[in-house]
Design a protein around this motif. Structure first.
Motif, PDB file in Angstrom:
ATOM      1  N   ALA A 143      44.627 -19.949 -28.452  1.00  0.00           N
ATOM      2  CA  ALA A 143      45.952 -20.510 -28.184  1.00  0.00           C
ATOM      3  C   ALA A 143      46.728 -20.610 -29.485  1.00  0.00           C
ATOM      4  N   VAL A 144      48.050 -20.515 -29.369  1.00  0.00           N
ATOM      5  CA  VAL A 144      48.933 -20.638 -30.530  1.00  0.00           C
ATOM      6  C   VAL A 144      49.973 -21.709 -30.210  1.00  0.00           C
ATOM      7  N   VAL A 145      50.149 -22.637 -31.142  1.00  0.00           N
ATOM      8  CA  VAL A 145      51.189 -23.652 -31.036  1.00  0.00           C
ATOM      9  C   VAL A 145      52.227 -23.317 -32.098  1.00  0.00           C
ATOM     10  N   LEU A 146      53.486 -23.157 -31.676  1.00  0.00           N
ATOM     11  CA  LEU A 146      54.575 -22.864 -32.597  1.00  0.00           C
ATOM     12  C   LEU A 146      55.390 -24.145 -32.761  1.00  0.00           C
ATOM     13  N   THR A 147      55.539 -24.604 -33.996  1.00  0.00           N
ATOM     14  CA  THR A 147      56.216 -25.859 -34.268  1.00  0.00           C
ATOM     15  C   THR A 147      57.085 -25.716 -35.511  1.00  0.00           C
ATOM     16  N   GLY A 148      57.854 -26.756 -35.797  1.00  0.00           N
ATOM     17  CA  GLY A 148      58.705 -26.757 -36.975  1.00  0.00           C
ATOM     18  C   GLY A 148      58.421 -27.960 -37.854  1.00  0.00           C
TER      19      GLY A 148
END
Length: 66
Positions: free
Chosen positions: A49-54
């Motif tokens: 899984a990949v979590v994209l955040t800032g």
């Protein structure tokens, strides 16, 4: 300072846009760095899984015209 950070937690890759001074405004450099890191994660069979955040207060303010 890297514009994109990648952290692995078990089988999860956390990909962070790292331009908090501009609320992670997108630039050509950020796009290129993000593409490179996502391609590396995509071929890693250990990542499920990949979590994209800032970083900072915002995910992404849009394209940074400055």
């Amino acid at each position: 300072m890297s514009e994109v950070l990648v952290e692995r937690r078990g089988r999860v890759a956390i990909v962070t846009l790292n331009r908090p001074e501009s609320l992670n405004g997108f630039t050509t450099g950020l796009r290129n760095a993000l593409k490179k890191e996502l391609q590396a994660v995509a071929v890693d069979d250990s990542v499920r899984a990949v979590v994209l955040t800032g970083a900072g207060d915002g995910f992404c303010s849009g394209y940074d015209l400055v």
